[in-house]
Design a protein around this motif. Structure first.
Motif, short mmCIF file in Angstrom:
data_model
loop_
_atom_site.label_atom_id
_atom_site.label_comp_id
_atom_site.label_asym_id
_atom_site.label_seq_id
_atom_site.Cartn_x
_atom_site.Cartn_y
_atom_site.Cartn_z
N ALA A 19 17.14 2.67 1.85
CA ALA A 19 17.50 3.40 3.37
C ALA A 19 16.34 4.11 3.76
CB ALA A 19 19.19 4.62 3.21
N LEU A 20 15.69 4.27 2.62
CA LEU A 20 14.11 5.34 2.93
C LEU A 20 13.69 4.19 3.03
CD1 LEU A 20 12.46 7.71 2.91
CD2 LEU A 20 12.20 7.16 0.29
N ALA A 21 13.48 3.26 3.17
CA ALA A 21 11.98 1.98 3.36
C ALA A 21 12.74 1.26 4.80
CB ALA A 21 12.93 0.50 3.12
N PRO B 200 4.27 3.13 6.56
CA PRO B 200 2.84 3.76 5.58
C PRO B 200 2.02 4.07 4.21
CG PRO B 200 4.48 4.82 6.37
CD PRO B 200 5.24 3.48 6.60
N PHE B 201 3.29 3.62 3.86
CA PHE B 201 3.18 3.40 2.54
C PHE B 201 3.49 2.68 1.79
CE2 PHE B 201 5.31 7.93 3.86
CZ PHE B 201 3.75 8.92 3.71
N GLY B 202 3.19 1.95 0.22
CA GLY B 202 2.97 1.34 -0.19
C GLY B 202 4.04 0.49 -1.70
N VAL B 203 3.89 2.11 -2.24
CA VAL B 203 5.47 2.31 -2.90
C VAL B 203 6.45 3.38 -2.96
CG1 VAL B 203 6.15 2.35 -5.47
CG2 VAL B 203 3.63 1.47 -4.83
N LEU B 204 7.83 2.91 -3.26
CA LEU B 204 8.53 4.13 -3.32
C LEU B 204 9.20 4.38 -4.91
CD1 LEU B 204 10.81 3.07 -0.24
CD2 LEU B 204 8.89 4.48 -0.26
N ASN B 205 8.81 5.00 -5.23
CA ASN B 205 9.36 5.62 -7.34
C ASN B 205 10.40 6.43 -7.17
OD1 ASN B 205 8.21 5.32 -9.81
ND2 ASN B 205 6.73 6.61 -9.17
N ALA C 153 19.22 -3.09 6.93
CA ALA C 153 17.94 -3.40 7.44
C ALA C 153 16.92 -2.74 6.21
CB ALA C 153 17.48 -2.60 8.44
N GLY C 154 16.94 -1.98 5.30
CA GLY C 154 15.45 -1.77 4.45
C GLY C 154 16.24 -2.94 2.99
N ALA C 155 17.59 -3.37 3.49
CA ALA C 155 17.49 -4.53 2.01
C ALA C 155 17.25 -5.48 2.51
CB ALA C 155 19.33 -4.62 2.05
#
Length: 588
Positions: free
Chosen positions: A147-149, A213-218, A297-299
């Motif tokens: 969802a966040l992606a 805009p960001f490369g990693v979701l931690n 959509a994120g998946a």
């Protein structure tokens, strides 16, 4: 899966057509209470036909196949609209069931599948889903991260993230925000009729990408629970989540709250979260809602990145465990190895079991109050029966906890780690020791393996005795080997000195006035030269001088006896004292 199938098929669309869920055997007969019982779908396709038993993962496979065919039909329509040509489905498609090869050759089977699962899914659910999807483990993702992606390009969320980056930079944390624990922090929350998911997620370093805009979701901490009334349990779950965040990142608070799910449920969840955030004193403002298809959509974006179908950089996700994993055995109770919020995938966790330790615990009635000395006391041949019995009695059960205050749930069947099958049917042989290795994957799937030589207790004792015997034999051999060298060296030195003195004594008697009588170096050289055959030297001397070479000369023995005698002078005797002084005067 259940809700989707029931909503479409539980009401009869035709007379006699219905789907129901019941407990039954795999062949469709009534449940008998044994291992063949399953919870299955009872599918009634026609009133005149018998029903069909369909397992949940098989029903899910049917839905996935239908979804793949729908995607293919959409691709045909897109191709027709884009290229203005008549596109047709492949001749071997699902709609044209002309033969058995039609389904086998269906190109839709090659479509990758993206699966977003809730955080409370355990090992059994994940394994069943992967089997039903026919997909690799790498295409299984968590809902919150998906969802966040998908919502990363949301204008409201994007502005809050940029403001947080600016504030971190002004506070002197801008440089560390790119590589440490000072990245922007978000609370991602999802609500479904089945439960609530709460995640604290940090964004990694920025990147120049049109997709993200960001490369990693931690992921930092998560708290997911399944409940028929999820909102009633939301405050307590929220407090637990915040307490765990404070333990990991003290003093941090999120810059935004993102919700996902249906629009109606997002509004309910946002209202509750805004109240809870206000009590915490957070300045997050209103919750940011996402589209209803944000998770899917994120998946899809994640799985497209996995299969190399994106021409731009996308996100990498780092997960934490949303469950706890442990083992239960009949001696030690429950042990936690992978707790909540553990970074996944984990490295192998090894647990060693030995029959001696099991026998020691059994002797203490299951108490864990013992030392290694107590365990070693059971390693001898005297306790072979006790170790054999303890090895056969050991049972290990892998367990998993899906909620922090929940109960442990068994994963798979009991394991007999210290048992192996014998030659006869049903025969079990106890092993001496074994190592159980556990791994928790990023998807939540648990894998285990047993490693070891699996020697039986009796065979291990014999091997230990054999090894002990050869250990002492090797020590004795080493002592004899190196001691022999030392003795040989010492004996050779003593013999060398003895023969040197013998040669000098011979020259003193045969040639008393010659230089050879006092030349010790020359004597040592001759002894060294004839060291391999010293008798040859003696024979040559005897032949040259005509005098035999004895071991010692009589005069030398008399001198040694005289030198060895102790001369006692009685100082009280005036006559003997006077005679002794006269002898000294005459010597002078």
């Amino acid at each position: 899966v259940h809700s989707s199938i029931l909503s479409n098929y539980t009401h009869s669309t035709k007379k006699g057509v219905a789907v129901s869920i019941k407990e039954q055997a795999l062949d469709g007969t009534e449940a008998t209470g044994d291992d063949f019982d399953r919870v299955a779908f009872d599918v009634k396709m026609h009133s005149d036909k018998s029903s069909l038993a369909l397992l949940p993962e098989e029903a899910l496979s049917v839905l996935i196949a239908e979804a793949k065919y729908t995607v293919k039909a959409e691709l045909v329509l897109i191709a027709e609209a884009k290229y203005m040509v008549k596109a047709e489905l492949d001749s071997n498609n699902v709609a044209d069931n002309s033969g058995d090869d039609a389904v086998d050759d269906d190109p839709t089977e090659n479509y990758p599948v993206a699966v977003a699962l809730p955080g409370w899914c355990g090992d059994a659910a994940i394994e069943a889903a992967i089997e039903a999807f026919g997909a690799r483990e790498s295409v299984v993702f968590k809902r919150g991260v998906c969802a966040l992606a998908s919502a990363m390009m949301n204008q409201s969320l994007h502005s809050k993230l940029q403001k947080e980056l600016k504030d971190l930079s002004e506070n002197g944390k801008g440089s560390s925000a790119q590589n440490a624990k000072e990245q922007p922090l978000l609370l991602v929350a999802g609500l479904t009729p089945e439960g609530v998911e709460l995640h604290f997620i940090q964004t990694g370093k920025t990147q120049a990408s049109r997709l993200s805009p960001f490369g990693v979701l931690n992921s930092i901490v998560s708290n997911c629970f399944q409940s028929s009334m999820p909102l009633s349990n939301l405050p307590s779950a929220f407090d637990v989540l915040c307490d765990n965040l404070e333990a990991i990142l003290p003093g941090r608070q999120p810059c935004a709250i993102l919700t996902y799910g249906s629009e109606a449920l997002q509004k309910e969840l946002a209202a509750e979260l805004e109240k809870l955030a206000a009590k915490k004193g957070w300045s997050t403002g209103s919750c940011v809602s996402s589209r209803e298809d944000a998770v899917s959509a994120g998946a899809c974006a994640f799985v497209a990145h996995e299969h190399g179908r994106l021409d731009d950089d996308f996100l990498k996700a780092k997960y934490v465990s949303t469950c706890a994993v442990g083992i239960r055995c009949n001696y030690f109770g429950d042990d936690d190895f992978f707790d909540f919020d553990r970074k996944v995938p984990t490295s192998q966790y090894s647990i060693e079991f030995s029959s001696a330790e099991c026998a020691c615990v059994r002797s203490k009635d299951g108490s864990d109050d013992y030392t290694m000395e107590d365990v070693k006391a059971f390693e001898g041949a005297k306790y072979v029966p006790a170790r054999e019995e303890a090895a056969k009695a050991l049972r290990v059960q892998i367990v998993q906890k899906f909620q922090r205050d929940g109960e442990w749930v068994n994963v798979g069947e009991e394991i007999k780690p210290l048992c192996m099958e014998g030659d006869e049917e049903g025969e079990l042989i106890g092993c001496e020791e074994i190592t159980l290795k556990l791994v928790l994957a990023s998807s939540g799937l648990i894998t285990n393996s047993l490693e070891g030589d699996r020697q039986s207790v009796v065979h291990a004792v014999k091997e230990a005795q054999k090894n002990k015997f050869w250990y002492y034999v090797s020590i004795i051999g080493a002592i004899l080997f190196f001691g022999g060298f030392m003795f040989k060296s010492w004996y050779g030195e003593v013999t060398f000195e003895k023969n040197t003195k013998k040669l000098l004594a011979y020259y003193n008697h045969v040639l008393p006035e010659s230089l050879a009588a006092d030349d010790k170096r020359q004597a040592q050289y001759l002894v060294w030269k004839y060291s391999d055959n010293i008798d040859l030297l003696w024979r040559r001397l005897e032949a040259k001088y005509g005098v035999p070479v004895p071991d010692s000369w009589p005069d030398d023995e008399d001198d040694e006896e005289e030198n060895g005698e102790e001369h006692i002078v009685d100082m009280d005797d005036e006559e003997s004292s006077t005679n002794n002084l006269d002898d000294q005067d005459s010597d002078l």
